[in-house]
Design a protein around this motif. Sequence first.
Motif, short mmCIF file in Angstrom:
data_model
loop_
_atom_site.label_atom_id
_atom_site.label_comp_id
_atom_site.label_asym_id
_atom_site.label_seq_id
_atom_site.Cartn_x
_atom_site.Cartn_y
_atom_site.Cartn_z
N UNK A 83 23.68 -9.62 15.75
CA UNK A 83 24.93 -9.78 15.01
C UNK A 83 24.83 -10.62 13.75
N UNK A 84 23.72 -11.32 13.53
CA UNK A 84 23.61 -12.18 12.36
C UNK A 84 22.91 -11.43 11.21
N UNK A 85 23.60 -11.33 10.09
CA UNK A 85 23.10 -10.56 8.95
C UNK A 85 22.87 -11.52 7.79
N UNK A 86 21.68 -11.47 7.22
CA UNK A 86 21.36 -12.37 6.11
C UNK A 86 22.28 -12.10 4.92
N UNK A 87 22.83 -13.16 4.33
CA UNK A 87 23.68 -13.02 3.16
C UNK A 87 24.93 -13.86 3.28
N UNK A 88 25.88 -13.63 2.37
CA UNK A 88 27.12 -14.39 2.35
C UNK A 88 28.23 -13.58 1.71
N UNK A 89 29.48 -14.01 1.93
CA UNK A 89 30.63 -13.31 1.40
C UNK A 89 30.98 -13.70 -0.03
N UNK A 90 30.64 -14.91 -0.47
CA UNK A 90 31.29 -15.48 -1.63
C UNK A 90 30.43 -15.55 -2.89
N UNK A 91 29.15 -15.80 -2.77
CA UNK A 91 28.31 -15.83 -3.97
C UNK A 91 27.79 -14.42 -4.26
#
Length: 427
Positions: free
Chosen positions: A379-387
């Motif tokens: 369930x953990x995906x490398x990355x982010x929502x905001x940058x």
Amino acid sequence: MDIDQRSFLFLQGPHGPFFNRLAHMLRTAGAATWRVGFNQGDRAFWFHAPTYIPFRAPPEDWPDTCRALIAEKAVTDIVLYGDTRPIHAQAIAAARQAGITVHVFEEGYLRPYWVTYERMGSNGNSRLMQMSIDSMRRALAQSDIRQTDAPGHWGDMRQHVFYGALYHWFVLTRRRAYPAYRPHRALPVSREFRLYLRRLLFMPAHRLERALASFRVRNGGFPYHLVLLQLEHDASFQMHGPFATMSEFLTLCIESFARGALPHHHLVFKAHPLEDGRVPVRARIRQLAQAHGVLHRVHFVRGGKLAPLLDQARSAVTVNSTAGQQVLWRGLPLCALGQAVYAKPELVSHQPLAEFFARPARPDTRAYRDYRHYLLETSQVAGGFYSLRGRQQLMRQVVDMMLAPQDPYDALSSGNAAPRQQLQVVR
């Protein structure tokens, strides 16, 4: 089901352009996408006007509207961020009734360097809650990847705060376009906007204050226990914890510390990075510490990086903060007082809190490494929502996961998990 038969209905997402970019890639893959907007903040970050559906009716009409949209648009998938706000909980109920898939995004269980992608529920509603570490180990027999270390820098906190302020500005200034809109939090939108703006303006002053407080703790020469604070209005705290208010949690921590901790031990409260002052946490800590005669042994650190404080801590206490994962990664004793996806018997202490402060029980570090390995494979995906760079990295993996016939957990167990992208350091 072929991709051109898939129809994705987007509800509310993280502040900023992530959902818009995600929908664009799904359309590029051949699927149809739609977006329901509940306020002007939702509309402002959706740049594909033909697929935007404004919802301006009273909230009581939403369940019927949702069911009608599912039928009208031949919806096969619903996409949302967080599963506990009322409009999302009602949509999930409608999706279950219709037999369609719900894609749930959340902040990473291993945050801040990953995001969480699950189906039908997250946090206390996640499938992880029913899984044992032994079952995870059996699933991992299908995989053999190198564990990924978290990078030293990521860099999207400022973007997170910026997009939050911008979102609430749109909601505040265009209220007439959505007269029936009610936020899922009790605080008025105008107050939310002022709090975000205040946080942006005071970031330099808070940085200095935080540096001084952290310096005093790290160089004080005393053993200390760390309390990982959450936001009182956060869904995990409200929906999956035993406390109605933050004051109740603070009271239990300080009373238990005064009764159980050795006299030379100290207690350090670490504020959530997005703490904005809507709850007078610092003043309440001081009041309680003074009432229990431990004021000189209790400290408050406003936000900032957790790692330097954890590196010298003796133990940590939380309700169900995802920061508990960093505690376990270091092999430190952890007391989790609420429901959490990592609250497995091998990992967290179930001692009464006063006893925990006196003699904290350590976790099974081998079990935690297997647990963490399992999350990184599912369930953990490398990355982010905001940058921008975080979104770019996230998009390389998550669309394929959404289009896959199995959710991440079943895909690993059946041996059909796709190769996972290694985390890249974003500076």
